[in-house]
Design an enzyme around this catalytic site. Sequence first.
Site, PDB file in Angstrom:
ATOM      1  N   GLY A 102       0.765  -1.240   0.000  1.00 23.10           N
ATOM      2  CA  GLY A 102       0.000   0.000   0.000  1.00 23.10           C
ATOM      3  C   GLY A 102       0.797   1.292   0.000  1.00 23.10           C
ATOM      4  O   GLY A 102       0.320   2.314  -0.476  1.00 23.10           O
ATOM      5  N   ASP A 119       0.769   3.331   4.445  1.00 18.73           N
ATOM      6  CA  ASP A 119      -0.283   4.112   3.800  1.00 18.73           C
ATOM      7  C   ASP A 119      -1.295   4.623   4.823  1.00 18.73           C
ATOM      8  O   ASP A 119      -1.704   5.775   4.784  1.00 18.73           O
ATOM      9  CB  ASP A 119      -0.975   3.290   2.693  1.00 18.73           C
ATOM     10  N   ASP A 141      -4.871   1.924  10.778  1.00 20.15           N
ATOM     11  CA  ASP A 141      -6.277   1.572  10.970  1.00 20.15           C
ATOM     12  C   ASP A 141      -6.404   0.995  12.389  1.00 20.15           C
ATOM     13  O   ASP A 141      -6.534   1.730  13.356  1.00 20.15           O
ATOM     14  CB  ASP A 141      -6.642   0.570   9.867  1.00 20.15           C
ATOM     15  N   LYS A 154      -6.975   6.520  10.713  1.00 18.71           N
ATOM     16  CA  LYS A 154      -8.384   6.327  11.089  1.00 18.71           C
ATOM     17  C   LYS A 154      -8.424   6.039  12.574  1.00 18.71           C
ATOM     18  O   LYS A 154      -8.509   4.875  12.985  1.00 18.71           O
ATOM     19  CB  LYS A 154      -8.946   5.099  10.360  1.00 18.71           C
ATOM     20  N   PHE A 185     -13.899   3.204   4.080  1.00 19.00           N
ATOM     21  CA  PHE A 185     -12.914   2.420   3.331  1.00 19.00           C
ATOM     22  C   PHE A 185     -12.476   3.239   2.124  1.00 19.00           C
ATOM     23  O   PHE A 185     -13.294   3.582   1.270  1.00 19.00           O
ATOM     24  CB  PHE A 185     -13.511   1.085   2.889  1.00 19.00           C
ATOM     25  N   VAL A 186     -11.191   3.555   2.075  1.00 17.10           N
ATOM     26  CA  VAL A 186     -10.695   4.416   1.002  1.00 17.10           C
ATOM     27  C   VAL A 186      -9.770   3.650   0.060  1.00 17.10           C
ATOM     28  O   VAL A 186      -9.177   2.635   0.439  1.00 17.10           O
ATOM     29  CB  VAL A 186      -9.963   5.659   1.561  1.00 17.10           C
ATOM     30  N   ASP A 194      -5.780  -0.239  -2.180  1.00 13.80           N
ATOM     31  CA  ASP A 194      -6.570  -1.015  -3.138  1.00 13.80           C
ATOM     32  C   ASP A 194      -7.905  -1.468  -2.569  1.00 13.80           C
ATOM     33  O   ASP A 194      -8.147  -1.434  -1.364  1.00 13.80           O
ATOM     34  CB  ASP A 194      -5.793  -2.261  -3.564  1.00 13.80           C
ATOM     35  N   ARG A 218      -5.316   1.026  -7.016  1.00 13.71           N
ATOM     36  CA  ARG A 218      -4.069   1.540  -6.447  1.00 13.71           C
ATOM     37  C   ARG A 218      -3.517   2.697  -7.274  1.00 13.71           C
ATOM     38  O   ARG A 218      -2.793   3.552  -6.765  1.00 13.71           O
ATOM     39  CB  ARG A 218      -3.002   0.446  -6.399  1.00 13.71           C
TER      40      ARG A 218
HETATM   41  P1  5GP Z   1      -3.931  -1.904  10.559  1.00 20.83           P
HETATM   42  O1  5GP Z   1      -2.929  -2.978  10.831  1.00 20.83           O
HETATM   43  O2  5GP Z   1      -3.557  -0.557  11.103  1.00 20.83           O
HETATM   44  O3  5GP Z   1      -5.309  -2.309  10.938  1.00 20.83           O
HETATM   45  O4  5GP Z   1      -4.074  -1.786   9.009  1.00 20.83           O
HETATM   46  C1  5GP Z   1      -3.169  -1.235   8.244  1.00 20.83           C
HETATM   47  C2  5GP Z   1      -3.379  -1.737   6.837  1.00 20.83           C
HETATM   48  O5  5GP Z   1      -4.764  -2.032   6.556  1.00 20.83           O
HETATM   49  C3  5GP Z   1      -3.015  -0.661   5.873  1.00 20.83           C
HETATM   50  O6  5GP Z   1      -1.642  -0.696   5.559  1.00 20.83           O
HETATM   51  C4  5GP Z   1      -3.883  -0.968   4.686  1.00 20.83           C
HETATM   52  O7  5GP Z   1      -3.227  -1.899   3.866  1.00 20.83           O
HETATM   53  C5  5GP Z   1      -5.106  -1.604   5.262  1.00 20.83           C
HETATM   54  N1  5GP Z   1      -6.225  -0.652   5.347  1.00 20.83           N
HETATM   55  C6  5GP Z   1      -6.737  -0.091   6.448  1.00 20.83           C
HETATM   56  N2  5GP Z   1      -7.746   0.745   6.165  1.00 20.83           N
HETATM   57  C7  5GP Z   1      -7.877   0.726   4.828  1.00 20.83           C
HETATM   58  C8  5GP Z   1      -8.746   1.412   3.892  1.00 20.83           C
HETATM   59  O8  5GP Z   1      -9.611   2.230   4.220  1.00 20.83           O
HETATM   60  N3  5GP Z   1      -8.557   1.120   2.585  1.00 20.83           N
HETATM   61  C9  5GP Z   1      -7.616   0.243   2.142  1.00 20.83           C
HETATM   62  N4  5GP Z   1      -7.545   0.040   0.835  1.00 20.83           N
HETATM   63  N5  5GP Z   1      -6.778  -0.413   2.985  1.00 20.83           N
HETATM   64  C10 5GP Z   1      -6.919  -0.172   4.306  1.00 20.83           C
HETATM   65 MG    MG Z   2      -0.812  -1.635   4.005  1.00 18.39          MG
END
Ligand code: 5GP
Ligand code: MG
Length: 180
Positions: free
Chosen positions: A44, A103, A106, A134, A155-156, A162, A168
């Site tokens: 990402g 990227d 979350d 987020k 969700f973006v 992607d 992407r």
């Molecule tokens: P975390 O481990 O913080 O939950 O997630 C991080 C990863 O989840 C990011 O690097 C990304 O790949 C994916 N992710 C989280 N939110 C989104 C979103 O809104 N859109 C997309 N495409 N990927 C997300």
């Molecule tokens: Mg990622």
Amino acid sequence: MAPRENLKIMITQTEIADRVSELALGIKERLGPEPPLVIGLLTGSFMFVADLIRALHTVGVNPEVDFMIVASYRDKRDHSGSVEIIEEPKVDVAGREIVLVDDIVDTGKTLARTVDIVLSKGATKVWTCALLDKPSRRDVKIEADFTGFTIENRFVVGYGLDDGGLYRSAPYIAIINSSG
Ligand code: 5GP
Ligand code: MG
């Protein structure tokens, strides 16, 4: 159908470019004298890393660049709950000042896990930088040191992010408008 017809732009190309320049300046102010090692989390972050390192160059920082491959989302929008490390950094991080780039933060699991890995390999300092945040989705208590934009829980896609492997390449951040 043109690829952008169902996308609603949330953050424009210009807004991203301006913010990336500001992030590079902020990072430069905090860095020590030795060249840092930028580590991007694939897939990402590839577009963000490409722009961020050019912005760093512009403000006079000459980083080494490497990547880790991590997977969390897989092909679905729900978080799998665990972070899989597919490839670790190839450059030796021991004794280095690292800028870890993702990227989006979350749940925070990806960032927390990768910071731990890099520290366990002997990095002296790990700065974290994420284009998007987020905060409402957080499971793990972690904040990036440098954040581009804080967004609501949508969700973006685009700018490297992607949906099932697609979108992407969009040069902006967008929401998929499912009604068409
Ligand atoms: P975390 O481990 O913080 O939950 O997630 C991080 C990863 O989840 C990011 O690097 C990304 O790949 C994916 N992710 C989280 N939110 C989104 C979103 O809104 N859109 C997309 N495409 N990927 C997300
Ligand atoms: Mg990622």
